[in-house]
Design a protein around this motif. Structure first.
Motif, mmCIF file in Angstrom:
data_model
loop_
_atom_site.group_PDB
_atom_site.id
_atom_site.type_symbol
_atom_site.label_atom_id
_atom_site.label_comp_id
_atom_site.label_asym_id
_atom_site.label_seq_id
_atom_site.Cartn_x
_atom_site.Cartn_y
_atom_site.Cartn_z
ATOM 1 N N GLY A 21 0.836 -1.202 0.000
ATOM 2 C CA GLY A 21 0.000 0.000 0.000
ATOM 3 C C GLY A 21 0.865 1.243 0.000
ATOM 4 N N ALA A 22 0.732 2.082 -1.036
ATOM 5 C CA ALA A 22 1.615 3.252 -1.171
ATOM 6 C C ALA A 22 0.855 4.541 -0.911
ATOM 7 N N GLY A 23 0.169 4.581 0.239
ATOM 8 C CA GLY A 23 -0.428 5.836 0.696
ATOM 9 C C GLY A 23 0.489 6.477 1.736
ATOM 10 N N ALA A 25 0.724 6.064 5.009
ATOM 11 C CA ALA A 25 1.353 5.106 5.926
ATOM 12 C C ALA A 25 2.444 4.325 5.196
ATOM 13 N N GLY A 26 2.164 3.900 3.984
ATOM 14 C CA GLY A 26 3.133 3.119 3.207
ATOM 15 C C GLY A 26 4.416 3.909 2.958
ATOM 16 N N PHE A 27 4.265 5.164 2.549
ATOM 17 C CA PHE A 27 5.454 5.995 2.321
ATOM 18 C C PHE A 27 6.225 6.217 3.620
ATOM 19 N N LEU A 42 8.145 -1.279 -1.931
ATOM 20 C CA LEU A 42 6.909 -0.536 -1.654
ATOM 21 C C LEU A 42 5.935 -0.887 -2.770
ATOM 22 N N ILE A 43 4.831 -1.544 -2.388
ATOM 23 C CA ILE A 43 3.919 -2.074 -3.405
ATOM 24 C C ILE A 43 2.655 -1.236 -3.442
ATOM 25 N N GLY A 44 2.419 -0.567 -4.545
ATOM 26 C CA GLY A 44 1.264 0.318 -4.654
ATOM 27 C C GLY A 44 0.257 -0.190 -5.664
ATOM 28 N N ILE A 48 -1.060 6.391 -6.714
ATOM 29 C CA ILE A 48 0.031 6.545 -5.748
ATOM 30 C C ILE A 48 -0.286 7.711 -4.802
ATOM 31 N N GLY A 49 0.045 7.552 -3.549
ATOM 32 C CA GLY A 49 -0.247 8.599 -2.557
ATOM 33 C C GLY A 49 -1.473 8.279 -1.725
ATOM 34 N N GLY A 50 -2.358 7.421 -2.236
ATOM 35 C CA GLY A 50 -3.507 6.967 -1.447
ATOM 36 C C GLY A 50 -4.553 8.033 -1.197
ATOM 37 N N THR A 51 -5.214 7.922 -0.063
ATOM 38 C CA THR A 51 -6.421 8.703 0.213
ATOM 39 C C THR A 51 -6.143 10.186 0.445
ATOM 40 N N CYS A 52 -5.201 10.505 1.337
ATOM 41 C CA CYS A 52 -5.074 11.885 1.812
ATOM 42 C C CYS A 52 -4.872 12.857 0.661
ATOM 43 N N GLU A 124 4.310 -1.972 -8.810
ATOM 44 C CA GLU A 124 2.896 -1.648 -9.057
ATOM 45 C C GLU A 124 2.089 -2.939 -9.156
ATOM 46 N N GLY A 125 0.994 -2.988 -8.391
ATOM 47 C CA GLY A 125 0.110 -4.152 -8.476
ATOM 48 C C GLY A 125 -0.538 -4.440 -7.122
ATOM 49 N N ALA A 126 -1.599 -5.251 -7.169
ATOM 50 C CA ALA A 126 -2.273 -5.624 -5.917
ATOM 51 C C ALA A 126 -1.492 -6.756 -5.262
ATOM 52 N N GLY A 316 -2.058 2.462 9.868
ATOM 53 C CA GLY A 316 -2.929 3.357 9.097
ATOM 54 C C GLY A 316 -4.381 2.920 9.136
ATOM 55 N N ASP A 317 -5.152 3.429 8.198
ATOM 56 C CA ASP A 317 -6.600 3.218 8.199
ATOM 57 C C ASP A 317 -7.000 1.752 8.140
ATOM 58 N N VAL A 318 -6.123 0.897 7.612
ATOM 59 C CA VAL A 318 -6.487 -0.525 7.512
ATOM 60 C C VAL A 318 -6.646 -1.153 8.893
ATOM 61 N N MET A 327 -1.618 10.080 12.052
ATOM 62 C CA MET A 327 -1.562 8.868 12.865
ATOM 63 C C MET A 327 -1.169 7.670 11.993
ATOM 64 N N ALA A 328 -1.608 7.687 10.727
ATOM 65 C CA ALA A 328 -1.199 6.629 9.793
ATOM 66 C C ALA A 328 0.318 6.661 9.631
ATOM 67 N N ALA A 329 0.860 7.863 9.438
ATOM 68 C CA ALA A 329 2.309 8.004 9.235
ATOM 69 C C ALA A 329 3.063 7.629 10.516
HETATM 70 C C1 LIG Z 1 -12.762 13.137 2.643
HETATM 71 C C2 LIG Z 1 -11.646 12.861 3.600
HETATM 72 C C3 LIG Z 1 -11.005 13.901 4.233
HETATM 73 C C4 LIG Z 1 -9.968 13.662 5.120
HETATM 74 N N1 LIG Z 1 -9.367 14.719 5.736
HETATM 75 C C5 LIG Z 1 -8.354 14.504 6.607
HETATM 76 C C6 LIG Z 1 -7.683 15.594 7.221
HETATM 77 O O1 LIG Z 1 -7.998 16.761 6.987
HETATM 78 N N2 LIG Z 1 -6.696 15.335 8.100
HETATM 79 C C7 LIG Z 1 -6.317 14.049 8.391
HETATM 80 O O2 LIG Z 1 -5.417 13.855 9.208
HETATM 81 N N3 LIG Z 1 -6.919 12.977 7.802
HETATM 82 C C8 LIG Z 1 -7.923 13.181 6.919
HETATM 83 N N4 LIG Z 1 -8.525 12.123 6.305
HETATM 84 C C9 LIG Z 1 -8.072 10.751 6.645
HETATM 85 C C10 LIG Z 1 -6.754 10.399 5.910
HETATM 86 O O3 LIG Z 1 -6.921 10.686 4.540
HETATM 87 C C11 LIG Z 1 -6.428 8.950 6.122
HETATM 88 O O4 LIG Z 1 -6.376 8.692 7.517
HETATM 89 C C12 LIG Z 1 -5.073 8.557 5.527
HETATM 90 O O5 LIG Z 1 -4.973 8.983 4.198
HETATM 91 C C13 LIG Z 1 -4.872 7.040 5.626
HETATM 92 O O6 LIG Z 1 -3.642 6.696 5.049
HETATM 93 P P1 LIG Z 1 -3.266 5.151 4.786
HETATM 94 O O7 LIG Z 1 -1.876 5.184 4.243
HETATM 95 O O8 LIG Z 1 -3.566 4.343 5.964
HETATM 96 O O9 LIG Z 1 -4.253 4.677 3.646
HETATM 97 P P2 LIG Z 1 -4.382 5.173 2.141
HETATM 98 O O10 LIG Z 1 -3.855 6.549 1.986
HETATM 99 O O11 LIG Z 1 -5.776 4.920 1.728
HETATM 100 O O12 LIG Z 1 -3.380 4.238 1.316
HETATM 101 C C14 LIG Z 1 -3.620 2.891 1.093
HETATM 102 C C15 LIG Z 1 -3.141 2.542 -0.295
HETATM 103 O O13 LIG Z 1 -3.059 1.107 -0.415
HETATM 104 C C16 LIG Z 1 -3.580 0.715 -1.686
HETATM 105 N N5 LIG Z 1 -3.961 -0.708 -1.645
HETATM 106 C C17 LIG Z 1 -5.109 -1.272 -1.205
HETATM 107 N N6 LIG Z 1 -5.028 -2.614 -1.328
HETATM 108 C C18 LIG Z 1 -3.811 -2.903 -1.850
HETATM 109 C C19 LIG Z 1 -3.136 -4.121 -2.201
HETATM 110 N N7 LIG Z 1 -3.700 -5.315 -2.028
HETATM 111 N N8 LIG Z 1 -1.883 -4.027 -2.716
HETATM 112 C C20 LIG Z 1 -1.275 -2.812 -2.879
HETATM 113 N N9 LIG Z 1 -1.859 -1.653 -2.570
HETATM 114 C C21 LIG Z 1 -3.125 -1.688 -2.048
HETATM 115 C C22 LIG Z 1 -4.757 1.692 -1.859
HETATM 116 O O14 LIG Z 1 -5.170 1.755 -3.203
HETATM 117 C C23 LIG Z 1 -4.107 2.993 -1.382
HETATM 118 O O15 LIG Z 1 -3.395 3.620 -2.419
HETATM 119 C C24 LIG Z 1 -9.548 12.329 5.381
HETATM 120 C C25 LIG Z 1 -10.171 11.255 4.726
HETATM 121 C C26 LIG Z 1 -11.200 11.520 3.849
HETATM 122 C C27 LIG Z 1 -11.849 10.355 3.132
#
Ligand SMILES: Cc1cc2nc3c(=O)[nH]c(=O)nc-3n(C[C@H](O)[C@H](O)[C@H](O)COP(=O)(O)OP(=O)(O)OC[C@H]3O[C@@H](n4cnc5c(N)ncnc54)[C@H](O)[C@@H]3O)c2cc1C
Length: 476
Positions: A21-23, A25-27, A42-44, A48-52, A124-126, A316-318, A327-329
């Motif tokens: 996961g390259a969001g 937390a992954g980075f 790092l497998i994305g 790239i960059g994920g949710t935030c 790159e890939g799941a 992270g969010d998972v 908090m994810a980072a």
């Molecule tokens: C609308 C919205 C607003 C927000 N605003 C804020 C804010 O203002 N401040 C704040 O602190 N937080 C905010 N958040 C929360 C924040 O975005 C998340 O907590 C954070 O991005 C989570 O990061 P992560 O790395 O855990 O997950 P993600 O960033 O989601 O990264 C996970 C990555 O893993 C990839 N992935 C999934 N399955 C696989 C697999 N099998 N193989 C490889 N890759 C895979 C996904 O596609 C994704 O790219 C917000 C969230 C939303 C939805």
């Protein structure tokens, strides 16, 4: 615990660490490990960059700021002698500017960073956990340790009929081609509140419905005050409802809710479902790998970010907890350091600031009064409405309040919440005060700059001892 992680396969590369996961937390995990001279895969999968950066913090906050500018002009008349006006002349341009910002930050903060770290190979890939290792696009990756950082996605409440409705989520709501005339938002959490107010200010007629109250995790005084702010701005709020069914026809969407035994049909052009987030765990092969999920589906981790499979961590969010990007980072950094150096670091969220970017902002840290009582503290609280804070008076904007919670026996600060236009930038002072064990007396004796929102913390601390209405400016 079952064992991790050596696997032979087509891909003969071997790594010290595989990060799935390259969001954010992954980075964080990958960079932390690379700085430790580890070889990292790092497998994305997906953007790239994920949710935030792509669909969360960045696009929402820039749209919220734009709506604030719009609203700020409209309410300029609170200063006698001023009138203000602002309107959207080109919604597409605004959305495009948001996309440009997202693209620029994704490039600068994610894509462009990768070449700076020789130890990181981006694949790159799941990814899938298999036979004690990871496979990506069918290729086996050998890695000493694994960190799962696959994030979460919008989850949709099981309202009868919702599957036949063309509903919006936070992702599609930030990408609207045109503003809907009216919108029902299902869910009063931070996403429902932030996007609801933003879209209302942009011109959509918004109704927020929720099962309990707005922002159920915050102090009831803060939740109530925010609801009043919303209602004064024309956002309808229906709390304490049960969702009965949802349907769509040519006219739009109907949501039937039950409130105190009475059924009500709410109608709008569109509906946005903001009922929480579901962890991205499908396809990872958790069960086969012996990795336990917590209630709610997130990957269960202990205080060192370890899953139930030896050598495999998650962050992270998972994990379904503390769903904020910082908090994810933070969790991912702990996971990476523990994976490489022997599990000595503990994840500590006891002084975790949290912000909801409504206007006024909701900023909190530490324990609420109810949480402190549940933990056995004998509590004392202070509550200062913003009309006692000079900054708010000067701004002619006294919407909000500050609440502090302290231990009645020791006077030590336990928590606090700020509902104020600049609450987000003020909360960190309270976080530091709590982290360093300050008493309300010590906080009240600290020098704060005059007219600032953060000065309200001093006033709230002094309120434990005296009537601040009887103080002269800055005196006390
Ligand atoms: C609308 C919205 C607003 C927000 N605003 C804020 C804010 O203002 N401040 C704040 O602190 N937080 C905010 N958040 C929360 C924040 O975005 C998340 O907590 C954070 O991005 C989570 O990061 P992560 O790395 O855990 O997950 P993600 O960033 O989601 O990264 C996970 C990555 O893993 C990839 N992935 C999934 N399955 C696989 C697999 N099998 N193989 C490889 N890759 C895979 C996904 O596609 C994704 O790219 C917000 C969230 C939303 C939805």
């Amino acid at each position: 615990m079952s064992d991790c992680c050596t696997l032979g396969g087509k891909n003969n590369e071997s790594y010290d660490l595989a990060v799935i996961g390259a969001g954010s937390a992954g980075f964080s995990a990958a960079i932390t490990a690379a700085v430790q001279s580890a070889r990292v895969a790092l497998i994305g999968h997906g953007m790239i960059g994920g949710t935030c950066v792509n669909i969360g913090c960045v696009p929402s906050k820039t749209m919220i700021r734009a709506a604030e500018a719009l609203h700020g002009a409209k309410v300029a008349g609170r200063f006698p002698g001023l009138t203000g006006e602002a309107r959207i002349t080109d919604w597409h341009a605004l959305v495009q500017a948001k996309d440009d910002l997202v693209g620029a930050l994704r490039q600068k903060k994610y894509v462009d960073l990768l070449p700076s770290y020789n130890g990181i190979a981006y694949l790159e890939g799941a990814a899938r956990l298999e036979d004690g290792g990871v496979t990506v696009n069918g290729d086996a990756i050998r890695a000493g340790k694994i960190i799962i950082t696959t994030g979460a996605r919008p989850s949709v409440a099981p309202i009868p009929g919702i599957d036949k409705v063309d509903y919006l989520t936070s992702t599609s709501a930030l990408d609207l081609e045109e503003l809907p005339r009216s919108l029902i938002i299902v869910g009063g959490g931070f996403i429902g509140c932030e996007l609801g107010q933003m879209l209302a200010r942009a011109g959509t007629q918004v109704t927020i419905v929720c099962r309990s109250r707005l922002l159920p995790q915050v102090e009831p005084e803060v939740s109530d005050a925010l609801m009043n702010v919303f209602r004064e701005e024309g956002v309808a709020v229906n709390c304490g409802v049960a969702y009965e069914f949802c349907r769509q026809d040519e006219e739009g969407v109907t949501l039937c809710v039950k409130e105190g035994g009475v059924l009500t049909e709410l109608k709008a052009a569109r509906v946005l479902v903001a009922t929480g987030r579901a962890p991205n765990v499908e396809g990872l092969g958790l069960e086969a790998a012996g990795i336990r999920q917590a209630v709610g589906g997130g990957i269960a981790v202990d205080d060192r970010m370890r899953t139930t499979k030896r050598g495999t961590y998650a962050a992270g969010d998972v994990t379904g907890r503390d769903e904020f990007v910082y908090m994810a980072a933070y969790g991912a950094k702990i996971a990476a350091l523990n994976a490489l150096n022997g599990d000595s670091l503990v994840y500590d969220n006891s002084v975790m600031p949290a912000v909801v970017f409504t206007d006024p902002q909701v900023a909190s840290v530490g324990l609420t009064e109810a949480q402190a009582k549940a933990q056995g503290f004998e509590t004392k609280t202070s509550l200062v409405p913003l009309n006692q804070v000079p900054r708010a008076l000067a701004a002619r904007d006294t919407r909000g309040l500050i609440k502090l919670v302290a231990d009645a026996k020791t006077d030590r600060l336990l928590g606090g919440q700020i509902l104020a236009p600049e609450g987000a930038d003020s909360i960190q002072t309270l976080a530091l005060a709590i982290k360093h064990g300050m008493t309300t007396k010590a906080l009240g004796d600290t020098i704060f700059p005059y007219l600032t929102t953060v000065e309200g913390l001093k006033l709230a601390a002094q309120t434990f001892e005296k009537d601040i209405a009887k103080l002269s400016c800055c005196a006390g």
